[in-house]
Design a protein around this motif. Structure first.
Motif, PDB file in Angstrom:
ATOM      1  N   SER A 197       0.832  -1.217   0.000  1.00 17.43           N
ATOM      2  CA  SER A 197       0.000   0.000   0.000  1.00 17.43           C
ATOM      3  C   SER A 197       0.858   1.255   0.000  1.00 17.43           C
ATOM      4  O   SER A 197       0.521   2.262  -0.635  1.00 17.43           O
ATOM      5  CB  SER A 197      -0.928   0.002   1.220  1.00 17.43           C
ATOM      6  OG  SER A 197      -1.907  -1.014   1.111  1.00 17.43           O
TER       7      SER A 197
ATOM      8  N   ARG B  59       2.233   1.917  -3.467  1.00 12.83           N
ATOM      9  CA  ARG B  59       1.177   2.491  -4.313  1.00 12.83           C
ATOM     10  C   ARG B  59       0.915   3.952  -3.930  1.00 12.83           C
ATOM     11  O   ARG B  59       0.639   4.795  -4.793  1.00 12.83           O
ATOM     12  CB  ARG B  59      -0.106   1.677  -4.177  1.00 12.83           C
ATOM     13  CG  ARG B  59      -0.012   0.267  -4.753  1.00 12.83           C
ATOM     14  CD  ARG B  59      -1.218  -0.566  -4.359  1.00 12.83           C
ATOM     15  NE  ARG B  59      -1.108  -1.941  -4.793  1.00 12.83           N
ATOM     16  CZ  ARG B  59      -1.606  -2.423  -5.930  1.00 12.83           C
ATOM     17  NH1 ARG B  59      -2.254  -1.605  -6.753  1.00 12.83           N
ATOM     18  NH2 ARG B  59      -1.470  -3.681  -6.261  1.00 12.83           N
TER      19      ARG B  59
ATOM     20  N   GLN C 228       3.603   6.106  -5.551  1.00 10.95           N
ATOM     21  CA  GLN C 228       3.373   6.365  -6.966  1.00 10.95           C
ATOM     22  C   GLN C 228       2.277   7.409  -7.158  1.00 10.95           C
ATOM     23  O   GLN C 228       2.392   8.291  -8.028  1.00 10.95           O
ATOM     24  CB  GLN C 228       3.002   5.063  -7.682  1.00 10.95           C
ATOM     25  CG  GLN C 228       2.860   5.219  -9.185  1.00 10.95           C
ATOM     26  CD  GLN C 228       4.110   5.795  -9.825  1.00 10.95           C
ATOM     27  OE1 GLN C 228       5.202   5.260  -9.664  1.00 10.95           O
ATOM     28  NE2 GLN C 228       3.965   6.916 -10.534  1.00 10.95           N
ATOM     29  N   SER C 229       1.240   7.333  -6.348  1.00 13.48           N
ATOM     30  CA  SER C 229       0.141   8.308  -6.467  1.00 13.48           C
ATOM     31  C   SER C 229       0.618   9.714  -6.116  1.00 13.48           C
ATOM     32  O   SER C 229       0.231  10.696  -6.761  1.00 13.48           O
ATOM     33  CB  SER C 229      -1.022   7.905  -5.562  1.00 13.48           C
ATOM     34  OG  SER C 229      -1.548   6.660  -5.941  1.00 13.48           O
TER      35      SER C 229
ATOM     36  N   PHE D 248      -5.038   4.436  -0.768  1.00 14.88           N
ATOM     37  CA  PHE D 248      -4.023   3.437  -0.420  1.00 14.88           C
ATOM     38  C   PHE D 248      -3.579   3.570   1.037  1.00 14.88           C
ATOM     39  O   PHE D 248      -3.315   2.562   1.698  1.00 14.88           O
ATOM     40  CB  PHE D 248      -2.826   3.554  -1.367  1.00 14.88           C
ATOM     41  CG  PHE D 248      -3.150   3.175  -2.783  1.00 14.88           C
ATOM     42  CD1 PHE D 248      -3.829   1.991  -3.060  1.00 14.88           C
ATOM     43  CD2 PHE D 248      -2.788   3.999  -3.846  1.00 14.88           C
ATOM     44  CE1 PHE D 248      -4.145   1.637  -4.363  1.00 14.88           C
ATOM     45  CE2 PHE D 248      -3.099   3.654  -5.152  1.00 14.88           C
ATOM     46  CZ  PHE D 248      -3.778   2.465  -5.409  1.00 14.88           C
TER      47      PHE D 248
END
Length: 460
Positions: A401, A404, A407-408, A435
């Motif tokens: 998580s 992720r 990356q967001s 996330f």
């Protein structure tokens, strides 16, 4: 193992202590009717008239038949682990008694608990978040000081607090961006793009630190796969026995005695190391020994640490240098361990010290200087970061998580650089929040909960 709504109202029962004969056993009930149900089979005080956190002596009876003399502990909602009414019945540890009491309670209306259902109810009832719930399982399975400390820190909300702080800071900007979307025609800016960039860069630094801590966290939770490798007769089995302080591996002067690998766990400084004594590495025409050598290479590639052990009386600088070059190409941390120092030429030892000053000199047979070896092993684990109280990620789900989330957040920065419209910017921020929310359980699915709690033992 996701519960449907009708199941959530059930009173559940399970053995909370390990299976097998023991002095005592604890049978746990949880649910709205837990106390009234227990009261039907308990002969002593009226349990429904007693205060929370009290203990009562009496007997459990099936009609007139006495099954056992017991102690009953009461925890009245919401002052319990599950925030429901909870009853814990301490019986004698006979498997017959345990089965009879549980069968009786089921006949009276209880349902056998699913794996992890007590902890799942605690989570669903707001006792703690999902990361803390997972820490309960880690605490149960902790087998070293370090894993125990990591689980306790997470269960007490250390990691959750860090994640909550990140989300709260993002939520403010997300709401401002969403507000701007409602006033697109007026061209009003509620959220400063410069301030958002500063915040996202700050959050990225924290997220990166948490992600990088996973290597250490994985070591703390699961142990360090450590391979003892070297030529036949280098003393690998003798070293394993010395570290274990027992004769686990067969020791012989005959080369190639260890044809497969021998594994055992050793607690060093509060960290579990999973040591593997491997077959000696050499060219051989013996089919069985060759298979052992092949497995040694496989184990080395999968290791987190290699102890390269060599016999000071049966090797030279050329061979040592050649082996060290091979190990460096593997890219796995390794220690150079010179064995049988008591039988070696002092001139060769001095030559080796000059060429490789980080070499550790031991005598596995005489158990000399093993403290230096274990100290160096611990140094490579780098527990200083953990012992200073920094938050450590130990759970692969949390790690996923967080990656992720990273990356967001990077997508948010890219959007700011490219001056994308607010709707795209808001979408990336919402994804970051999603996330982060997965970690603490603010974002969940039935499948996720089923996967997590099915790994718990029944009764917890």
């Amino acid at each position: 193992m996701a519960l449907n709504f009708s199941q959530k109202d059930d009173t559940i029962v399970a053995l909370a202590t390990p299976q097998g004969v023991g002095a005592i056993a604890v049978i746990r009930l949880s649910g709205k009717h837990a106390i009234s149900l227990a009261n039907q089979v308990f002969y002593g005080k009226d349990l429904e008239q007693q205060e929370s956190h009290t203990i009562h002596f009496g007997t459990i009876r099936d009609e007139k038949r006495v099954i056992d003399e017991v102690l009953v502990s009461l925890f009245v909602a919401p002052k319990s682990f599950t925030k429901e009414n909870v009853v814990e019945i301490s019986t004698h540890g006979s498997s017959y008694i345990i089965n009879q009491v549980i069968k009786l309670l089921v006949r009276k209306g209880a349902r056998p608990a699913l794996p992890g259902e007590f902890t799942q109810r605690a989570f669903l009832n707001g006792q703690f978040d999902l990361a803390q719930a997972e820490a309960v399982a880690d605490l149960i399975h902790s087998d070293s000081e370090a894993s125990h400390q990591a689980a306790m820190n997470q269960m007490r909300g250390g990691f959750s607090g860090e994640i909550a702080g990140l989300r709260n800071q993002l939520i403010h900007f997300a709401s401002m961006i969403e507000l701007e979307l409602d006033f697109t025609e007026e061209d009003v800016e509620f959220a400063s793009r410069d301030d958002l960039r500063v915040l996202v860069e700050k959050l990225l630094r924290v997220v990166e630190q948490l992600i990088s801590s996973f290597d250490l966290g994985n070591v703390i939770k699961n142990g360090v796969p450590t391979v003892i490798a070297g030529k036949p007769n280098a003393g690998k089995s003798t070293l394993l026995n010395a570290l274990l302080k027992e004769e686990k591996a067969i020791v012989s002067d005959i080369a190639g005695t260890t044809r497969d690998f021998i594994e055992d766990e050793i607690n060093i400084g509060g960290v579990i190391f999973r040591f593997t004594d491997t077959a000696g590495i050499r060219e051989t025409s013996d089919v069985l020994e060759a298979m052992g050598v092949s497995r040694t290479h496989e184990k080395m590639k999968a290791a987190s640490l290699i102890l390269y052990l060599f016999d000071l009386g049966d090797t030279d600088m050329v061979e040592i240098s050649k082996d060290i070059n091979k190990l460096e190409n593997l890219g796995i941390p390794f220690l150079k361990v010179a064995n049988k120092v008591d039988k070696s030429n002092p001139l060769f030892i001095n030559e080796l010290k000059k060429a490789y000053p980080d070499t550790i000199f031991i005598s596995a047979g005489k158990k000399e200087n093993l403290e230096s070896l274990t100290s160096r092993i611990l140094e490579l684990v780098n527990l200083d970061k953990f012992r200073t109280g920094n938050t450590i990620v130990t759970n692969i789900r949390h790690y996923d998580s967080l990656t992720r989330t990273r990356q967001s957040l990077l997508d948010v920065l890219t959007g700011l650089d490219e001056e994308v419209t607010n709707d795209f910017l808001a979408m990336d921020i919402r994804r970051s929040l999603h996330f982060l929310g997965e970690i603490t359980g603010e974002i969940t699915t039935d499948d996720l909960l089923a996967n997590i709690f099915s790994k718990f033992c029944i009764g917890k």
